[in-house]
Motif scaffolding. Structure first.
Motif, PDB file in Angstrom:
ATOM      1  N   PHE A   1      16.203 -18.233 -11.807  1.00 53.01           N
ATOM      2  CA  PHE A   1      14.761 -18.500 -11.840  1.00 53.01           C
ATOM      3  C   PHE A   1      14.279 -18.893 -13.237  1.00 53.01           C
ATOM      4  O   PHE A   1      13.272 -19.594 -13.369  1.00 53.01           O
TER       5      PHE A   1
ATOM      6  N   ARG B   1       8.630 -17.146   1.915  1.00 56.89           N
ATOM      7  CA  ARG B   1       8.220 -15.763   1.650  1.00 56.89           C
ATOM      8  C   ARG B   1       9.341 -14.965   1.011  1.00 56.89           C
ATOM      9  O   ARG B   1       9.123 -14.170   0.094  1.00 56.89           O
TER      10      ARG B   1
ATOM     11  N   VAL C   1      11.836 -16.046  -0.818  1.00 55.85           N
ATOM     12  CA  VAL C   1      12.072 -16.458  -2.198  1.00 55.85           C
ATOM     13  C   VAL C   1      10.989 -15.908  -3.117  1.00 55.85           C
ATOM     14  O   VAL C   1      11.271 -15.336  -4.172  1.00 55.85           O
ATOM     15  N   LEU C   2       9.748 -16.044  -2.694  1.00 56.48           N
ATOM     16  CA  LEU C   2       8.646 -15.523  -3.507  1.00 56.48           C
ATOM     17  C   LEU C   2       8.776 -14.019  -3.682  1.00 56.48           C
ATOM     18  O   LEU C   2       8.519 -13.478  -4.756  1.00 56.48           O
ATOM     19  N   SER C   3       9.199 -13.373  -2.640  1.00 57.22           N
ATOM     20  CA  SER C   3       9.378 -11.933  -2.710  1.00 57.22           C
ATOM     21  C   SER C   3      10.494 -11.575  -3.692  1.00 57.22           C
ATOM     22  O   SER C   3      10.378 -10.601  -4.452  1.00 57.22           O
TER      23      SER C   3
ATOM     24  N   ILE D   1      11.495 -13.354  -6.337  1.00 52.84           N
ATOM     25  CA  ILE D   1      11.048 -13.550  -7.723  1.00 52.84           C
ATOM     26  C   ILE D   1      10.120 -12.423  -8.134  1.00 52.84           C
ATOM     27  O   ILE D   1      10.243 -11.859  -9.213  1.00 52.84           O
ATOM     28  N   SER D   2       9.183 -12.097  -7.256  1.00 54.43           N
ATOM     29  CA  SER D   2       8.217 -11.065  -7.605  1.00 54.43           C
ATOM     30  C   SER D   2       8.896  -9.721  -7.808  1.00 54.43           C
ATOM     31  O   SER D   2       8.467  -8.926  -8.647  1.00 54.43           O
ATOM     32  N   ALA D   3       9.952  -9.490  -7.048  1.00 56.76           N
ATOM     33  CA  ALA D   3      10.681  -8.241  -7.216  1.00 56.76           C
ATOM     34  C   ALA D   3      11.341  -8.193  -8.588  1.00 56.76           C
ATOM     35  O   ALA D   3      11.386  -7.140  -9.233  1.00 56.76           O
ATOM     36  N   GLN D   4      11.811  -9.342  -9.051  1.00 59.75           N
ATOM     37  CA  GLN D   4      12.387  -9.374 -10.396  1.00 59.75           C
ATOM     38  C   GLN D   4      11.319  -9.113 -11.443  1.00 59.75           C
ATOM     39  O   GLN D   4      11.551  -8.399 -12.420  1.00 59.75           O
ATOM     40  N   LEU D   5      10.142  -9.680 -11.210  1.00 56.74           N
ATOM     41  CA  LEU D   5       9.018  -9.407 -12.105  1.00 56.74           C
ATOM     42  C   LEU D   5       8.760  -7.912 -12.183  1.00 56.74           C
ATOM     43  O   LEU D   5       8.582  -7.350 -13.266  1.00 56.74           O
TER      44      LEU D   5
END
Lengths: 219, 219
Positions: free
Chosen positions: A62, A102, A104-106, A108-112
């Motif tokens: 990412f 959803r 993929v976005l999830s 990335i957000s989890a990595q955040l």
DNA sequence: CGATCTATTGAGCCTATTCAACCGTCGTGG
DNA sequence: CCACGACGGTTGAATAGGCTCAATAGATCG
């Protein structure tokens, strides 16, 4: 779940292999299939720090999205396998399949979220608590994937752990010794990288206690 | 660019207003239109740390994506305005308009990058260099938005800055005093929250130098 | 078996924290 | 109107926690 919509290229890797390097053009994402990977971030002035640890099910790459060039290097800490997809391909597929987007976005957000928590740990905890928290997160990651948490093997050197936590290797070593003396962790025979956690709750309490011992924001 | 495809709800806010709170159900994202916002992260055991600062053009709310509940609280540091969209609406629109999806993914990934860099700063730099880096990033954020960087106003208290950097407020104060004495920054008349940076390069060099002074990994 | 790499532990130092005093500004109420 | 308290910032002195340097031990591998 995703395999039905996407073609993944598979790639086996050995310990120390790099999946991608800082500076390379970004065009593909990688999904960890087996193994453990670290993401190392390095600044313009040469400082470097491992910025994340990734297990089965996590995505790698990412960091290349915003600029089109990788900002980090991904390194295998063990032999393993990744599945790779071109970013464009993934985007096209997600346009057709909302659930995929959803996911993929999830991811990335989890990595955040994980990075935020790591920063919180670095900013608010003592060395001992930071190491304890590191082990706790590790155990948590294993649990999420249905693996045993009573006996964990840290594939990383003390230096790697320290680099991740913003500590020197000696401090990591001392912290582990103190945790061991306190009975919160146990070193297993044959190898001080194999660690048992008798009680996750005890470890959690230790972190909690040492947290509000320093957090005397009250007055 | 996005307005043509999406309906945004507009919302004006005052300093201290919360856009969303930790624990709330997540269903909408917010795009900062004007103002400055901080994201505060709090752990289960009560520790809290501001996990990000957001200017015009940044998105707020990604922390709610993985679980459906917000993991952080978003607070306005100043009066401002946000544009809000439901997450579902955004996803549907992005399925039709590929460029929109790219924008959103790029925005999230950029936040990931900023967090990584903040962690690097916390893990590898001294207090003085951390504060210097903070100011440099701030100036950089302003520059990206075409605003003046020679005269920046930090709307945050020393305590807030310290919380963000993993330092105590006294340490921030001392660091600023030292930077000022060294001529790297200047306090402006009327208000010690107004800071001038005579030379961004000098500040960068200071960080660089103090970095490899500590990074004696060589042997 | 030596060479090398990793881990542990100790001693002393240094830096950020803690605790505390003090200053200036602002707003409120006697 | 001015006195007062609250608040944010600065600065000092002492402390403590993590770092540096260094010596030692165990592991691994040719």
């Amino acid at each position: 779940m995703m395999e039905q919509h996407l073609e993944f290229g598979r790639r086996k890797v050995m310990a120390e292999d790099q999946i991608y390097q800082c500076g390379q053009v970004f065009d593909t994402l990688h999904l960890v299939s087996v193994g453990l990977f670290k993401i190392v971030n390095l600044s313009s002035d040469g400082r470097e720090q491992s910025a994340g640890l990734h297990f089965k099910g996590d995505w790698l790459g990412f960091d290349g999205i915003p600029s089109g060039f990788h900002a980090c290097t991904a390194v295998a800490l063990d032999s393993g396998e990744v599945w790779s997809v071109r970013y464009d391909t993934l985007l096209q597929a997600s346009a057709k399949e909302p659930m995929l987007m959803r996911l993929v976005l999830s991811a990335i957000s989890a990595q955040l979220a994980r990075n935020r928590d790591a920063a919180l740990s670095m900013g608010t905890l003592s060395a001992d608590a930071r190491v304890a928290d590191f082990l706790l997160q590790w155990a948590h990651s294993l649990a999420e994937r249905g693996m045993r948490t009573d006996q964990i093997n840290v594939h990383m050197s003390r230096a790697d752990i320290g680099n991740y936590l913003g500590l020197r290797l000696e401090s990591v070593s001392r912290a582990l010794s103190r945790l061991s003396r306190g009975g919160l962790i146990l070193f297993n025979e044959k190898g001080r990288r194999d660690i048992s956690i008798p009680s996750l709750d005890a470890l959690r309490n230790f972190i909690h206690d040492s947290a509000d011992r320093t957090a005397n924001n009250v007055h």
